[in-house]
Write a protein that holds these residues in place. Sequence first.
Motif, PDB file in Angstrom:
ATOM      1  N   ASN A  78       0.417  -1.217   0.407  1.00  0.00           N
ATOM      2  CA  ASN A  78      -0.224   0.117  -0.212  1.00  0.00           C
ATOM      3  C   ASN A  78       1.047   1.129   0.345  1.00  0.00           C
ATOM      4  N   VAL A  79       1.134   1.796  -1.150  1.00  0.00           N
ATOM      5  CA  VAL A  79       1.860   3.149  -1.151  1.00  0.00           C
ATOM      6  C   VAL A  79       0.158   4.122  -1.088  1.00  0.00           C
ATOM      7  N   GLU A  80       0.098   5.502  -0.008  1.00  0.00           N
ATOM      8  CA  GLU A  80      -0.495   6.395  -0.265  1.00  0.00           C
ATOM      9  C   GLU A  80      -0.091   7.255   0.204  1.00  0.00           C
ATOM     10  N   VAL A  81      -0.271   8.538  -0.146  1.00  0.00           N
ATOM     11  CA  VAL A  81      -0.565   9.699  -0.261  1.00  0.00           C
ATOM     12  C   VAL A  81      -1.282  10.468   0.706  1.00  0.00           C
ATOM     13  N   HIS A 111       8.454  10.970   2.224  1.00  0.00           N
ATOM     14  CA  HIS A 111       7.297  12.084   1.800  1.00  0.00           C
ATOM     15  C   HIS A 111       7.973  11.586   0.133  1.00  0.00           C
ATOM     16  N   PRO A 112       7.102  12.139  -0.557  1.00  0.00           N
ATOM     17  CA  PRO A 112       6.816  12.035  -2.079  1.00  0.00           C
ATOM     18  C   PRO A 112       7.486  13.578  -2.601  1.00  0.00           C
ATOM     19  N   TYR A 113       8.505  13.207  -3.568  1.00  0.00           N
ATOM     20  CA  TYR A 113       9.067  14.326  -4.613  1.00  0.00           C
ATOM     21  C   TYR A 113       8.478  15.033  -5.365  1.00  0.00           C
TER      22      TYR A 113
END
Length: 92
Positions: free
Chosen positions: A42-45, A82-84
């Motif tokens: 699971n990848v959640e932003v 944290h997404p970049y």
Amino acid sequence: MRAKPGFGDKLFELANAGMTKSGASDRFILAREDGDPDILWNVEVFKSDEAKGNYENSPLADKLRDEIINLLAEPPMRIPVHPYAALPINES
């Protein structure tokens, strides 16, 4: 997350319900391993740190967390990042 043998479908169902009902995420990816359908990634932003905190302390998260934990063969691995770079999906 690794489900108990044969519970991958139920784990996917509960994780998907949480992601779609919470409204806390901008986007998410649920992926199942090809070689083992009982493993779910699971990848959640989240929209914000506040949205993440609100969801994680909500009755919905408490309910789903308890149900999901009961399906797992081992404790889940959680890696905060944290997404970049992330582009919104063009819905037009």
